[in-house]
Design a protein around this motif. Structure first.
Motif, short mmCIF file in Angstrom:
data_model
loop_
_atom_site.label_atom_id
_atom_site.label_comp_id
_atom_site.label_asym_id
_atom_site.label_seq_id
_atom_site.Cartn_x
_atom_site.Cartn_y
_atom_site.Cartn_z
N TYR A 41 -10.66 -56.04 -14.29
CA TYR A 41 -11.39 -57.32 -13.38
C TYR A 41 -12.21 -56.98 -12.44
O TYR A 41 -13.26 -57.67 -12.82
CB TYR A 41 -10.10 -57.63 -12.69
CG TYR A 41 -8.58 -59.11 -13.59
CD1 TYR A 41 -9.44 -59.07 -15.00
CD2 TYR A 41 -9.07 -60.31 -13.20
CE1 TYR A 41 -8.71 -59.29 -15.90
CE2 TYR A 41 -7.90 -60.49 -13.69
CZ TYR A 41 -7.63 -60.30 -15.41
OH TYR A 41 -6.79 -61.25 -15.48
N TYR A 42 -12.87 -55.51 -12.38
CA TYR A 42 -14.60 -55.02 -11.28
C TYR A 42 -14.66 -55.08 -13.09
O TYR A 42 -16.20 -54.94 -12.84
CB TYR A 42 -13.59 -54.21 -10.60
CG TYR A 42 -14.64 -53.34 -10.04
CD1 TYR A 42 -14.84 -54.06 -8.11
CD2 TYR A 42 -15.75 -52.36 -10.44
CE1 TYR A 42 -16.61 -53.80 -8.01
CE2 TYR A 42 -16.97 -52.34 -10.14
CZ TYR A 42 -16.94 -52.34 -8.23
OH TYR A 42 -18.52 -52.18 -8.09
N THR A 43 -14.41 -53.59 -13.64
CA THR A 43 -15.17 -52.91 -14.40
C THR A 43 -15.99 -54.14 -15.68
O THR A 43 -16.77 -53.92 -16.61
CB THR A 43 -14.17 -52.36 -15.08
OG1 THR A 43 -13.41 -52.52 -16.09
CG2 THR A 43 -14.10 -50.91 -14.13
N SER A 44 -15.19 -55.41 -15.83
CA SER A 44 -15.78 -56.01 -16.68
C SER A 44 -16.27 -57.72 -16.03
O SER A 44 -16.78 -58.42 -16.97
CB SER A 44 -14.46 -56.79 -17.67
OG SER A 44 -13.54 -57.15 -16.85
N GLY A 45 -16.72 -57.43 -14.61
CA GLY A 45 -17.20 -58.17 -14.63
C GLY A 45 -16.36 -59.70 -13.97
O GLY A 45 -16.77 -61.48 -13.69
N VAL A 46 -14.98 -60.01 -14.38
CA VAL A 46 -14.17 -60.92 -13.63
C VAL A 46 -13.99 -60.99 -12.25
O VAL A 46 -14.29 -62.41 -11.75
CB VAL A 46 -12.89 -60.89 -13.99
CG1 VAL A 46 -11.88 -62.49 -13.37
CG2 VAL A 46 -12.78 -60.44 -15.65
N TRP A 47 -14.07 -59.74 -11.92
CA TRP A 47 -14.13 -60.61 -10.10
C TRP A 47 -15.93 -60.94 -9.64
O TRP A 47 -16.67 -59.48 -9.82
CB TRP A 47 -13.60 -59.20 -9.38
CG TRP A 47 -12.34 -59.27 -9.41
CD1 TRP A 47 -11.14 -60.45 -9.59
CD2 TRP A 47 -10.97 -58.33 -8.91
NE1 TRP A 47 -9.82 -60.42 -9.68
CE2 TRP A 47 -9.97 -58.89 -9.43
CE3 TRP A 47 -10.97 -57.09 -9.32
CZ2 TRP A 47 -8.56 -57.63 -9.47
CZ3 TRP A 47 -10.34 -56.39 -9.37
CH2 TRP A 47 -8.88 -56.58 -9.08
#
Length: 91
Positions: free
Chosen positions: A67-73
């Motif tokens: 979720y951090y690396t994919s931009g969700v957060w």
């Protein structure tokens, strides 16, 4: 970008080793209101609880998360702070 359902499933699967090791001990979505039957959850963020010695250790794990690396957060809003439980009960 992959569909959200696949991303969520992969996110949870990738957390599993750190859950089994005891690093992540609780996590889930924070909501605007209780989930109503037949309606999508109104998610406004998330909460995770870790057992760690430093903020840096927690941040390192967060930075590895899908979720951090994919931009969700929204990484600008991440907050890490110490917590000491006063009460708890099993779910």
């Amino acid at each position: 970008m992959r569909q959200h359902v696949d991303l969520a499933s992969d996110h949870l699967a990738n957390l599993k080793p750190n859950v089994e090791s005891g690093f992540w001990v609780m996590g889930g979505a924070s909501l605007d209101e209780p989930v109503k039957e037949g309606e999508a959850a109104k998610i406004n963020g998330s909460v995770m609880m870790a057992v760690a010695d430093t903020k840096e250790e927690v941040l390192a794990k967060i930075k590895e998360d899908l979720y951090y690396t994919s931009g969700v957060w929204d990484v600008e809003k991440i907050q890490i702070f110490p917590f000491k439980s006063a009460i708890r009960s099993a779910l």
